[in-house]
Design a protein around this motif. Structure first.
Motif, PDB file in Angstrom:
ATOM      1  N   SER A   1     -42.780   8.875 -45.844  1.00 10.45           N
ATOM      2  CA  SER A   1     -43.837   8.105 -46.506  1.00 10.45           C
ATOM      3  C   SER A   1     -44.868   7.610 -45.494  1.00 10.45           C
ATOM      4  N   ILE A   2     -46.129   7.666 -45.912  1.00 13.92           N
ATOM      5  CA  ILE A   2     -47.232   7.215 -45.059  1.00 13.92           C
ATOM      6  C   ILE A   2     -48.077   6.222 -45.843  1.00 13.92           C
ATOM      7  N   ASN A   3     -48.495   5.166 -45.160  1.00 14.16           N
ATOM      8  CA  ASN A   3     -49.396   4.191 -45.770  1.00 14.16           C
ATOM      9  C   ASN A   3     -50.759   4.290 -45.102  1.00 14.16           C
ATOM     10  N   ILE A   4     -51.795   4.310 -45.896  1.00 14.39           N
ATOM     11  CA  ILE A   4     -53.151   4.381 -45.363  1.00 14.39           C
ATOM     12  C   ILE A   4     -54.025   3.359 -46.091  1.00 14.39           C
ATOM     13  N   THR A   5     -55.242   3.204 -45.601  1.00 11.66           N
ATOM     14  CA  THR A   5     -56.238   2.386 -46.291  1.00 11.66           C
ATOM     15  C   THR A   5     -57.536   3.182 -46.365  1.00 11.66           C
TER      16      THR A   5
ATOM     17  N   ARG B   1     -65.616  15.724 -52.925  1.00 13.12           N
ATOM     18  CA  ARG B   1     -65.292  15.643 -51.501  1.00 13.12           C
ATOM     19  C   ARG B   1     -66.575  15.908 -50.723  1.00 13.12           C
ATOM     20  N   PHE B   2     -66.985  14.925 -49.935  1.00 15.92           N
ATOM     21  CA  PHE B   2     -68.242  15.026 -49.199  1.00 15.92           C
ATOM     22  C   PHE B   2     -68.069  15.861 -47.940  1.00 15.92           C
ATOM     23  N   GLY B   3     -66.887  15.782 -47.355  1.00 14.28           N
ATOM     24  CA  GLY B   3     -66.592  16.535 -46.132  1.00 14.28           C
ATOM     25  C   GLY B   3     -65.516  15.830 -45.339  1.00 14.28           C
ATOM     26  N   GLY B   4     -64.594  16.603 -44.731  1.00 18.82           N
ATOM     27  CA  GLY B   4     -63.537  15.978 -43.945  1.00 18.82           C
ATOM     28  C   GLY B   4     -62.721  15.019 -44.775  1.00 18.82           C
ATOM     29  N   GLU B   5     -62.622  13.765 -44.303  1.00 18.16           N
ATOM     30  CA  GLU B   5     -61.864  12.732 -45.031  1.00 18.16           C
ATOM     31  C   GLU B   5     -62.785  11.815 -45.823  1.00 18.16           C
ATOM     32  N   GLU B   6     -64.022  12.259 -46.054  1.00 23.75           N
ATOM     33  CA  GLU B   6     -65.012  11.421 -46.735  1.00 23.75           C
ATOM     34  C   GLU B   6     -65.249  11.926 -48.160  1.00 23.75           C
ATOM     35  N   PHE B   7     -65.351  10.986 -49.082  1.00 24.04           N
ATOM     36  CA  PHE B   7     -65.533  11.303 -50.487  1.00 24.04           C
ATOM     37  C   PHE B   7     -66.779  10.598 -51.024  1.00 24.04           C
ATOM     38  N   ALA B   8     -67.346  11.148 -52.082  1.00 22.46           N
ATOM     39  CA  ALA B   8     -68.498  10.524 -52.737  1.00 22.46           C
ATOM     40  C   ALA B   8     -68.177  10.355 -54.219  1.00 22.46           C
ATOM     41  N   ILE B   9     -68.566   9.215 -54.760  1.00 17.30           N
ATOM     42  CA  ILE B   9     -68.329   8.930 -56.176  1.00 17.30           C
ATOM     43  C   ILE B   9     -69.657   8.499 -56.786  1.00 17.30           C
ATOM     44  N   LEU B  10     -70.114   9.230 -57.765  1.00 15.28           N
ATOM     45  CA  LEU B  10     -71.357   8.923 -58.454  1.00 15.28           C
ATOM     46  C   LEU B  10     -71.022   8.199 -59.754  1.00 15.28           C
TER      47      LEU B  10
ATOM     48  N   PHE C   1     -58.055   8.381 -40.110  1.00  9.30           N
ATOM     49  CA  PHE C   1     -57.474   9.648 -40.568  1.00  9.30           C
ATOM     50  C   PHE C   1     -57.148  10.572 -39.395  1.00  9.30           C
ATOM     51  N   LYS C   2     -57.929  10.506 -38.334  1.00 14.22           N
ATOM     52  CA  LYS C   2     -57.651  11.338 -37.153  1.00 14.22           C
ATOM     53  C   LYS C   2     -56.262  11.033 -36.597  1.00 14.22           C
ATOM     54  N   LYS C   3     -55.884   9.756 -36.663  1.00 11.69           N
ATOM     55  CA  LYS C   3     -54.564   9.361 -36.172  1.00 11.69           C
ATOM     56  C   LYS C   3     -53.459   9.990 -37.023  1.00 11.69           C
ATOM     57  N   VAL C   4     -53.700  10.107 -38.309  1.00 12.13           N
ATOM     58  CA  VAL C   4     -52.720  10.752 -39.192  1.00 12.13           C
ATOM     59  C   VAL C   4     -52.536  12.206 -38.766  1.00 12.13           C
ATOM     60  N   ASN C   5     -53.651  12.910 -38.542  1.00 10.91           N
ATOM     61  CA  ASN C   5     -53.572  14.312 -38.126  1.00 10.91           C
ATOM     62  C   ASN C   5     -52.903  14.465 -36.770  1.00 10.91           C
ATOM     63  N   ASP C   6     -53.270  13.579 -35.842  1.00 10.41           N
ATOM     64  CA  ASP C   6     -52.712  13.668 -34.480  1.00 10.41           C
ATOM     65  C   ASP C   6     -51.228  13.357 -34.466  1.00 10.41           C
ATOM     66  N   THR C   7     -50.798  12.417 -35.301  1.00 15.17           N
ATOM     67  CA  THR C   7     -49.400  11.971 -35.303  1.00 15.17           C
ATOM     68  C   THR C   7     -48.493  12.911 -36.097  1.00 15.17           C
ATOM     69  N   TYR C   8     -48.960  13.323 -37.281  1.00 13.14           N
ATOM     70  CA  TYR C   8     -48.091  14.077 -38.202  1.00 13.14           C
ATOM     71  C   TYR C   8     -48.471  15.548 -38.336  1.00 13.14           C
ATOM     72  N   GLY C   9     -49.658  15.916 -37.876  1.00 11.63           N
ATOM     73  CA  GLY C   9     -50.105  17.296 -38.022  1.00 11.63           C
ATOM     74  C   GLY C   9     -51.033  17.471 -39.212  1.00 11.63           C
TER      75      GLY C   9
ATOM     76  N   GLY D   1     -51.804  15.805 -43.007  1.00 13.30           N
ATOM     77  CA  GLY D   1     -53.134  15.269 -43.284  1.00 13.30           C
ATOM     78  C   GLY D   1     -53.699  15.821 -44.589  1.00 13.30           C
ATOM     79  N   ASP D   2     -53.439  17.108 -44.842  1.00 12.62           N
ATOM     80  CA  ASP D   2     -53.897  17.707 -46.101  1.00 12.62           C
ATOM     81  C   ASP D   2     -53.196  17.068 -47.302  1.00 12.62           C
ATOM     82  N   GLU D   3     -51.897  16.755 -47.137  1.00 18.35           N
ATOM     83  CA  GLU D   3     -51.173  16.096 -48.224  1.00 18.35           C
ATOM     84  C   GLU D   3     -51.785  14.729 -48.528  1.00 18.35           C
ATOM     85  N   VAL D   4     -52.178  14.010 -47.483  1.00 20.16           N
ATOM     86  CA  VAL D   4     -52.802  12.698 -47.657  1.00 20.16           C
ATOM     87  C   VAL D   4     -54.136  12.845 -48.390  1.00 20.16           C
TER      88      VAL D   4
END
Length: 317
Positions: free
Chosen positions: A273-277, A233-242, A198-206, A210-213
């Protein structure tokens, strides 16, 4: 002035007051026909007293719930006792439009209504007076306050960017499930998910992109959840699912479905368009986890194992 003239003058004043008072007055007989119809009712209904007098109230207002109001009127006639109808119970009896500037946001007049018995000269209850109070300003203020409190409560539980549950709300949910497990056992899983590179997304596109992603991923996670699941949302680009009442096999299948959906998705952004995993770690709660922190830690360990093994993967603790 003679006594008769004085009485006539008082009667005229009384009638004039009833006609111009800022309260609706309708007098009904036992057959629900109108005997009196004051100026308030004329002004708001568009029906003159000449038109209304002698007519059935339900003919004049066919949208009134006749069965409901007849029971109220019959009770007043039979028991010689008033009945009060607050706007919180029923917003209005007569569907009038509001007319005060402060009530401009309301589609209808909110009303408090009182049904009062009227006795004849022999003391028998012969009519019912329907008194209509316009309480729209009070109702709108109260409803606005309720809505404001609801929004504040929602904001205190929701992440501002993604509209998912925030960290504080997540901690409360984890605590509740853990407490339930210590008393009643059960099968519950926690999933930690992290957007790859995700850092690469922010560095490359701003950061705006990154917020849109983040918002797009949150939409997928929220849309994939089932009734009773808890996504935050756990924090940053990390999520939690219970995932309550779900074993690790079911949780793994759930995660794989999400992972594949995100991997195939073209996320539309202002930069194209952006592709992520995404990588995911699953931990089923067991007696080995002595507290919520231990449960989180094990799920996090499974996540970072997925990262270290090449990303775009689900691993189970």
């Amino acid at each position: 002035m003679s006594t008769e003239s004085s009485e006539l003058a008082e009667l005229h004043w009384l009638f004039d007051m009833l006609q111009h008072i800022d309260v609706g007055l309708v007098v009904l007989d036992s057959q629900y026909q109108v005997s009196l119809w004051n100026g308030f009712m004329e002004n708001h209904s568009g029906k003159s007293s000449t038109t209304a007098k002698g007519k059935s109230l339900f003919e004049l207002f066919p949208d009134i719930n006749a069965d409901w109001l007849k029971k109220k009127v019959d009770t007043v006639l039979a028991l010689n006792t008033p009945i009060y109808i607050a706007w919180e119970q029923r917003p209005y009896v007569f569907k009038f439009k509001p007319y005060r500037s402060i009530t401009g946001t309301s589609e209808h007049m909110y009303q408090n209504v009182v049904l009062r018995p009227i006795t004849d000269v022999r003391g028998n209850v012969s009519h019912v007076c329907v008194v209509v109070y316009d309480v729209t300003p009070v109702a709108m203020n109260k409803l606005s306050l309720v809505e404001a409190n609801r929004k504040l409560d929602q904001m205190s539980k929701t992440d501002g960017l993604t509209d998912l549950n925030n960290r504080a709300n997540l901690d409360r949910a984890l605590g509740m499930i853990f407490s339930s497990y210590t008393k009643n056992k059960g099968t519950h899983c926690l999933v930690m998910a992290d957007i790859d590179h995700f850092k690469k997304v922010n560095d490359t596109y701003g950061h705006p992109v990154g917020d849109e992603v983040l918002k797009d991923v949150a939409k997928i996670l929220g849309g994939s959840s089932r009734r009773g699941d808890f996504v935050g949302r756990f924090g940053g680009e990390e999520f939690a699912i219970l995932l309550p009442n779900t074993g690790k096999e079911g949780a793994f299948k759930y995660c794989e479905k999400i992972r594949e959906t995100i991997a195939k998705r073209d996320i539309k952004t202002a930069q194209g368009s952006i592709n992520i995993t995404i990588s995911l770690g699953v931990c089923e709660l067991s007696d080995a986890e002595k507290d919520v922190s231990a449960w989180l830690s094990k799920a996090d360990d499974a996540l970072y194992r997925a990262k270290s093994e090449g990303r775009n993967k689900t691993c189970t603790a």
